[in-house]
Design a protein around this motif. Structure first.
Motif, PDB file in Angstrom:
ATOM      1  N   GLY A   1      31.366 -33.203 -11.476  1.00 53.56           N
ATOM      2  CA  GLY A   1      30.246 -32.722 -12.265  1.00 53.56           C
ATOM      3  C   GLY A   1      29.663 -31.398 -11.845  1.00 53.56           C
ATOM      4  O   GLY A   1      28.442 -31.197 -11.929  1.00 53.56           O
ATOM      5  N   VAL A   2      30.515 -30.459 -11.399  1.00 57.56           N
ATOM      6  CA  VAL A   2      30.076 -29.108 -11.070  1.00 57.56           C
ATOM      7  C   VAL A   2      31.016 -28.120 -11.766  1.00 57.56           C
ATOM      8  O   VAL A   2      32.018 -28.518 -12.361  1.00 57.56           O
ATOM      9  CB  VAL A   2      30.055 -28.863  -9.546  1.00 57.56           C
ATOM     10  N   TYR A   3      30.708 -26.828 -11.693  1.00 55.62           N
ATOM     11  CA  TYR A   3      31.498 -25.831 -12.422  1.00 55.62           C
ATOM     12  C   TYR A   3      32.984 -25.911 -12.081  1.00 55.62           C
ATOM     13  O   TYR A   3      33.851 -25.873 -12.966  1.00 55.62           O
ATOM     14  CB  TYR A   3      30.990 -24.417 -12.115  1.00 55.62           C
ATOM     15  N   LYS A   4      33.312 -26.014 -10.802  1.00 56.92           N
ATOM     16  CA  LYS A   4      34.719 -25.959 -10.419  1.00 56.92           C
ATOM     17  C   LYS A   4      35.499 -27.152 -10.961  1.00 56.92           C
ATOM     18  O   LYS A   4      36.646 -27.002 -11.396  1.00 56.92           O
ATOM     19  CB  LYS A   4      34.867 -25.866  -8.902  1.00 56.92           C
TER      20      LYS A   4
ATOM     21  N   GLY B   1      32.652 -36.605 -18.688  1.00 55.80           N
ATOM     22  CA  GLY B   1      31.832 -36.122 -17.586  1.00 55.80           C
ATOM     23  C   GLY B   1      30.464 -36.770 -17.640  1.00 55.80           C
ATOM     24  O   GLY B   1      30.127 -37.494 -18.584  1.00 55.80           O
ATOM     25  N   TYR B   2      29.663 -36.497 -16.619  1.00 57.61           N
ATOM     26  CA  TYR B   2      28.323 -37.061 -16.558  1.00 57.61           C
ATOM     27  C   TYR B   2      27.412 -36.424 -17.609  1.00 57.61           C
ATOM     28  O   TYR B   2      27.660 -35.309 -18.089  1.00 57.61           O
ATOM     29  CB  TYR B   2      27.712 -36.827 -15.173  1.00 57.61           C
ATOM     30  N   SER B   3      26.336 -37.131 -17.956  1.00 55.85           N
ATOM     31  CA  SER B   3      25.311 -36.541 -18.802  1.00 55.85           C
ATOM     32  C   SER B   3      24.667 -35.382 -18.054  1.00 55.85           C
ATOM     33  O   SER B   3      24.727 -35.300 -16.826  1.00 55.85           O
ATOM     34  CB  SER B   3      24.259 -37.585 -19.176  1.00 55.85           C
ATOM     35  N   ARG B   4      24.064 -34.481 -18.791  1.00 59.83           N
ATOM     36  CA  ARG B   4      23.511 -33.265 -18.177  1.00 59.83           C
ATOM     37  C   ARG B   4      22.548 -33.587 -17.045  1.00 59.83           C
ATOM     38  O   ARG B   4      22.542 -32.916 -16.011  1.00 59.83           O
ATOM     39  CB  ARG B   4      22.809 -32.417 -19.246  1.00 59.83           C
ATOM     40  N   ALA B   5      21.757 -34.625 -17.193  1.00 57.14           N
ATOM     41  CA  ALA B   5      20.765 -34.972 -16.171  1.00 57.14           C
ATOM     42  C   ALA B   5      21.420 -35.402 -14.863  1.00 57.14           C
ATOM     43  O   ALA B   5      20.812 -35.304 -13.798  1.00 57.14           O
ATOM     44  CB  ALA B   5      19.848 -36.074 -16.681  1.00 57.14           C
TER      45      ALA B   5
ATOM     46  N   GLU C   1      25.756 -29.539 -11.446  1.00 51.48           N
ATOM     47  CA  GLU C   1      25.411 -28.227 -12.011  1.00 51.48           C
ATOM     48  C   GLU C   1      25.391 -28.379 -13.528  1.00 51.48           C
ATOM     49  O   GLU C   1      26.419 -28.695 -14.146  1.00 51.48           O
ATOM     50  CB  GLU C   1      26.421 -27.167 -11.572  1.00 51.48           C
ATOM     51  N   ALA C   2      24.217 -28.166 -14.129  1.00 50.70           N
ATOM     52  CA  ALA C   2      24.036 -28.460 -15.550  1.00 50.70           C
ATOM     53  C   ALA C   2      25.021 -27.696 -16.436  1.00 50.70           C
ATOM     54  O   ALA C   2      25.450 -28.198 -17.484  1.00 50.70           O
ATOM     55  CB  ALA C   2      22.600 -28.147 -15.968  1.00 50.70           C
TER      56      ALA C   2
ATOM     57  N   PRO D   1      25.758 -37.058  -8.806  1.00 51.62           N
ATOM     58  CA  PRO D   1      27.022 -37.390  -8.165  1.00 51.62           C
ATOM     59  C   PRO D   1      27.025 -36.930  -6.723  1.00 51.62           C
ATOM     60  O   PRO D   1      26.437 -35.904  -6.364  1.00 51.62           O
ATOM     61  CB  PRO D   1      28.055 -36.591  -8.995  1.00 51.62           C
ATOM     62  N   ALA D   2      27.717 -37.699  -5.885  1.00 56.72           N
ATOM     63  CA  ALA D   2      27.789 -37.336  -4.468  1.00 56.72           C
ATOM     64  C   ALA D   2      28.536 -36.053  -4.302  1.00 56.72           C
ATOM     65  O   ALA D   2      29.668 -35.920  -4.736  1.00 56.72           O
ATOM     66  CB  ALA D   2      28.470 -38.458  -3.691  1.00 56.72           C
ATOM     67  N   SER D   3      27.939 -35.049  -3.659  1.00 60.06           N
ATOM     68  CA  SER D   3      28.628 -33.786  -3.372  1.00 60.06           C
ATOM     69  C   SER D   3      27.955 -33.157  -2.183  1.00 60.06           C
ATOM     70  O   SER D   3      26.966 -32.472  -2.309  1.00 60.06           O
ATOM     71  CB  SER D   3      28.545 -32.867  -4.588  1.00 60.06           C
TER      72      SER D   3
END
Length: 353
Positions: free
Chosen positions: A95-98, A113-117, A121-122, A350-352
């Protein structure tokens, strides 16, 4: 459903704990092929998972610092690999840009993918055609599994078996030929996660009294110096040479006990179902911790490092001989976090780490 791509690119502990979803997908969709996209620095982890068919190594660091034609060639090759197979489903557990870019480049018609919330990274939202079910306030690792199961409508086993198979060394580590040993992962990339050297010395001495040889791994010169300082105070302890991640994993696989801070290699120990004690000082134990009664325990919490006595009590609780004396076989279940009445609900991102 013929082929699925799971995208979870970093970090080491996150990639390790996310491997449990592979078994879930195989049980839910018999005959499915599961591939994994990961940063090339952590590619060994999904390669150790027999349920993963193909590992796609994304050269993420080269995207940021491309210096020559070799870097450009590696980037282009990774994009070609992504597009070589037609994926029925792409699931981005990061759930990030990469990770979103990797998902988008597959050109799959179904990218989850995850919802924006819940995104790390939105802006990553651009890559997805579908959304996961709402993410629960849950342990990070259990949350990933539940998210997928609820989205795709399958049930999951509460405690799946261990899934990683570490390659056997061509020559057994020297430590394995001596008395049983314990690995002490004292080092961490973040200073706030450290546990005082005096505490490690006290634990090391207690392990020697229990008949274990403390071994101290390290990754940088500063960590080696710290390991040597601890070893000088602990009789019979040893500082290991610099090891590759595979060599460390082989030591973990042979260890009688693993004690360490909240780092990826200690998560590897728990994933391999080794007797493990994980020490928390600066991160959330309910969210990132591991807990299998009789096998692995987490102690301490964010802002509340554990005492030496707490760690020694946890060691006693996971000692294999204690289980055998009680007539219990060491369990092989998925790590989860035990409820903590004194803790607040964990964050839902998400865990990051």
């Amino acid at each position: 459903m013929k082929r699925i791509l799971v995208v979870k690119v970093t970090s080491l502990g996150d990639v390790i704990q996310a491997q449990a979803v592979v078994g879930d997908l195989h049980r839910a969709f018999p005959g499915v092929i599961v591939d994994w996209a990961v940063d090339e620095a952590f590619a060994d982890i999904p390669r150790w998972n027999p349920g993963v068919e193909r590992v796609l190594c994304a050269p993420l660091r080269r995207f940021k610092k491309m210096r020559n034609l070799r870097d450009l060639s590696a980037i282009w090759s990774s994009i070609s690999d992504l597009r070589r197979e037609k994926y029925d489903l792409v699931v981005d557990l990061h759930g990030v840009y990469k990770s979103a870019i990797i998902s988008f480049l597959t050109r799959s018609k179904r990218r989850f993918g995850y919802s924006r919330a819940n995104l790390g990274e939105a802006g990553a939202a651009f890559a997805y055609t579908h959304r996961f079910a709402p993410r629960r306030d849950d342990n990070a690792w259990e949350g990933m599994r539940r998210t997928l199961s609820e989205t795709f409508g399958y049930s999951i086993e509460p405690f799946p078996p261990a899934v990683l198979a570490i390659p056997k060394p061509k020559v057994a580590p020297q430590a394995a030929s001596d008395m049983p040993f314990a690995l002490l992962f004292h080092a961490t990339s973040k200073a706030e996660k450290k546990w005082p050297a005096a505490n490690w010395i006290a634990v090391g001495k207690a392990l020697v009294e229990r008949g274990l040889t403390p071994l101290l791994p390290w990754g940088t010169d500063a960590e080696r110096i710290e390991a040597e300082a601890i070893a000088r105070e602990v009789p019979n302890s040893r500082v290991l040479p610099r090891l590759t991640i595979e060599e460390i994993a082989q030591h973990v696989d042979l260890a009688a006990l693993v004690v360490g801070t909240d780092t990826g290699l200690v998560h590897l120990a728990s994933a391999l179902r080794k007797p493990t004690v994980m020490i928390f000082s600066a991160t959330s134990r309910p969210h990132f911790g591991v807990n299998i009664p009789g096998v692995c325990l987490s102690v301490g919490d964010e802002g509340r490092p554990p005492s030496v006595e707490e760690v020694l009590a946890a060691i006693r609780a996971v000692e294999p001989e204690k289980q055998e004396a009680a007539g219990q076989a060491p369990t092989s279940t998925q790590c989860h976090t035990a409820p903590d009445s004194n803790s607040t609900p964990p964050a839902t991102k998400p865990a990051s780490r």
